[in-house]
Write an enzyme that holds these catalytic residues in place. Structure first.
Site, PDB file in Angstrom:
ATOM      1  N   ASP A   3     -10.973  16.769  17.170  1.00  0.00           N
ATOM      2  CA  ASP A   3     -11.614  16.016  16.091  1.00  0.00           C
ATOM      3  C   ASP A   3     -13.133  16.208  16.069  1.00  0.00           C
ATOM      4  O   ASP A   3     -13.704  16.531  15.028  1.00  0.00           O
ATOM      5  CB  ASP A   3     -11.292  14.520  16.216  1.00  0.00           C
ATOM      6  CG  ASP A   3      -9.800  14.264  16.298  1.00  0.00           C
ATOM      7  OD1 ASP A   3      -9.030  15.160  15.885  1.00  0.00           O
ATOM      8  OD2 ASP A   3      -9.392  13.191  16.767  1.00  0.00           O
ATOM      9  N   HIS A  48       0.831  -1.213   0.000  1.00  0.00           N
ATOM     10  CA  HIS A  48       0.000   0.000   0.000  1.00  0.00           C
ATOM     11  C   HIS A  48       0.866   1.263   0.000  1.00  0.00           C
ATOM     12  O   HIS A  48       1.328   1.692   1.066  1.00  0.00           O
ATOM     13  CB  HIS A  48      -0.914   0.003   1.236  1.00  0.00           C
ATOM     14  CG  HIS A  48      -2.007  -1.002   1.147  1.00  0.00           C
ATOM     15  ND1 HIS A  48      -3.248  -0.713   0.636  1.00  0.00           N
ATOM     16  CD2 HIS A  48      -2.029  -2.316   1.451  1.00  0.00           C
ATOM     17  CE1 HIS A  48      -4.004  -1.799   0.653  1.00  0.00           C
ATOM     18  NE2 HIS A  48      -3.279  -2.789   1.146  1.00  0.00           N
TER      19      HIS A  48
END
Ligand code: XMP
Length: 599
Positions: free
Chosen positions: A236, A178
């Site tokens: 967040d 990846h």
């Protein structure tokens, strides 16, 4: 906020990522956009004719095997258009399968870091400028075992013979690993080689366009439903909430802040002010201290604490959802989950044992399965979330807040089942509490070694700590004593629980540390600064305070940070005045071997 089309919608993407179901699919597109090239994600089966004009195509990873019935595929015509194609993970297997190679079904698979050996790779444009022996990141079961005709093998690892393959004359490339995740050290370079050198893309994308894109995505996911959030006051959830407010308008977004009784001093007031500034009346406060503290009272084991907190949270969420009729189909749940949270919780079984993320507990998984969750930041890393927050105009003191764990002070207030004396050893004093560590891939739960040395004037205590942990069995962490009302040899742990009294003590200590480190600017120099209460002391002073400032990039690894002598003495002097506090320690352990939190 007008619903005008974001700039991105009227642009033609240069790169299309064909989604074969992989969890990193959106991350690939985002990494390409970070390179300054506009990329989109489309279903893997999109017809080649609909992809005409793209300068390059990427086939993403995915959880299936190419041999499964109904597994994702691509229109084979894409391999005949002379458009460059890069297959990633499942994308590589699919390319091999469709073009005449052989894929072998794997039983066990390969997950995590591996070293890539380039087979003549530097001559391959995909690997231009990349040295041999690169760290890459694998996450696969099946393997390509026979190349399709016309392809050559351009990379291998110890366990994967075809880690990359290419047919440069046909502009076809693939990798088993990846390149889009940070753990592939040169992943960005590989993607840049593909989009610029192989596809010939030009820069046409400003990463700041991501805000309208995310807002657009929120509108599409929400449809005509409203969104409610359980906000925490952390970066967040605040940024995610603000994005939803902007995308949907204040009428359609509600926030609930739960005071679990495990928050820091002044936190609830801070959150109140914060959300008043963002959108008055959109956030309400739910006080639920008893619900959390009662079942936690007699619990020492950190994972059990987390499990109880997670379960109580879900119970409370369900109660709120029901009592406020949030389940009636008009509402979905918004969360501030960021990209690393999803990897940590969806990764290996071991990662889940080290730390179960509260955004992924069972009740939430059900909402995810029912597609009743919106997580606008799930493709982003912390630094990007802060940048987005800045673009949204969120105040700097909110964006620069240190991470704070979901289970709150519960995992910073250690408890003990028995009384036990501190023991003297040739290396130092063995403190009879257990703290969590990571040693190898294993989670350890061991005692702490204390050195009777003042940390700010002792050089390289951190290096010494590493050597001490490596050679001392039964220890995963080293602290140095900053100040004490009793000698180390006279201290002992005492049986203690997570009482309101001890939580208040920790809250006071934490508040003193935060004030002084803010006034001195020290907080800006560290990534996180946990303050921990341990049930170790002497006589009328049964507890001690541990200071744990660390540097980190993503929390996965961390370095202990030193503090100037004057500042440390000032902090310790104030802490030593607290009732029942016997000593102040400074944690000099890196992660690994010690985790950032003590539990
Ligand atoms: P450790 O202690 O594992 O912490 O080195 C790494 C980062 O994760 C935070 N942390 C948590 N965050 N729920 C959370 O939301 C948890 O149970 C939890 N445990 C640790 C920790 O504060 C650090 O930033």
């Amino acid at each position: 906020m007008q619903n005008e089309a974001p700039a991105a919608q009227i642009k033609v993407p240069q790169v299309t990522v064909l989604d074969a179901g992989g969890q990193y699919c959106h991350l690939i597109a985002r990494k390409i956009r970070d390179l300054g090239v506009f990329a989109e994600v489309r279903p893997s089966e999109t017809a080649a004719s609909d992809l005409a004009g793209r300068k390059g195509l990427i086939i993403s990873g995915g959880p299936n095997s190419v041999y499964d019935t109904g597994s994702p595929t691509v229109d084979p015509a894409i391999f005949r258009t002379n458009q460059p194609v890069l297959g990633i993970c499942y994308g590589q297997q699919l390319m091999a399968h469709l073009l005449g190679g052989v894929v072998q079904k794997g039983d066990n698979g390969e997950y995590g870091p591996a070293t890539l050996e380039l087979n003549g790779g530097p001559d391959t444009p995909l690997f231009a400028g990349i040295r041999d022996h690169q760290q890459i990141w694998m996450n696969h079961r099946d393997l390509v075992v026979e190349l399709p005709p016309g392809f050559s093998n351009i990379g291998a690892t110890g366990t994967c013979a075809v880690a990359a393959m290419a047919a440069p004359s046909r502009r076809l490339y693939s990798v088993q690993f990846h390149p889009e995740v940070v753990h592939t050290t040169e992943g960005k370079r590989i993607l840049a080689n593909f989009v610029f050198d192989i596809c010939g893309c030009v820069k046409d994308w400003d990463p700041r366009h991501r805000v309208p894109l995310v807002e657009d995505q929120i509108r599409r996911t929400a449809g005509n439903r409203n969104v409610f959030f359980f906000v925490s006051g952390g970066v967040d959830s605040t940024v995610a909430f603000t994005l939803c407010l902007r995308a949907l308008g204040a009428e359609r977004v509600r926030g609930i802040y739960v005071d679990t009784g495990l928050m820091r001093e002044g936190e609830t007031e801070f959150v109140n002010r914060l959300f008043d500034a963002l959108g008055a009346g959109t956030v309400t406060i739910e006080s639920a201290a008893d619900q959390f503290l009662t079942p936690l009272r007699a619990v020492c084991d950190p994972e059990q604490k987390r499990r109880i907190i997670g379960e109580e949270f879900v119970r409370l969420q369900e109660r709120i959802i029901e009592s406020r009729h949030l389940m009636d189909g008009h509402w979905i749940l918004g969360q501030g989950t960021i990209y690393p949270d999803t990897i940590e919780s969806g990764g290996t079984e071991k990662a889940a044992i080290i730390k179960t993320h509260h955004n992924r507990v069972a009740g939430i998984q059900q909402l995810i399965a029912a597609q009743r969750i919106i997580e606008p930041l799930s493709d982003f890393y912390k630094d990007e979330v802060r940048e987005i927050g800045r673009e949204l105009g969120i105040a700097e003191d909110v964006l620069e807040r240190h991470p704070f764990p979901g289970p709150g002070l519960a995992i910073r207030c250690l408890c003990a089942e028995h009384d036990e004396p501190v023991r003297s050893t040739p290396d130092g004093f063995l403190i009879p509490v257990r703290s969590v560590g990571v040693q190898g891939d294993e989670r350890s739960y061991k005692a702490v070694l204390a050195l009777d040395r003042f940390p700010a004037i002792e050089a390289r205590l951190e290096d010494e700590a590493t050597a001490l942990v490596n050679r001392t069995r039964g220890v995963n962490r080293v602290v140095a004593r900053v100040a004490g009302h009793a000698p180390l040899a006279g201290m002992r742990s005492s049986s203690s629980v997570l009482s309101v009294e001890r939580l208040n003590r920790l809250r006071r200590a934490d508040s003193i540390v935060r004030r002084i480190s803010h006034e001195s600017g020290f907080d800006k120099t560290v990534w996180q600064f946990p303050v921990v209460l341990i049930p170790v002391g002497a006589g009328e002073r049964p507890d001690s305070v541990v200071l744990r400032p660390v540097h980190s990039v993503d929390g996965m690894t961390a370095q202990s940070v030193g503090m100037g002598e004057q500042l440390l003495r000032r902090m310790a002097a104030e802490l030593m005045q607290l009732d029942c506090v016997c000593a102040v320690f400074y944690d000099v352990t890196h992660k690994p071997p010690g985790t950032i939190e003590w539990e």
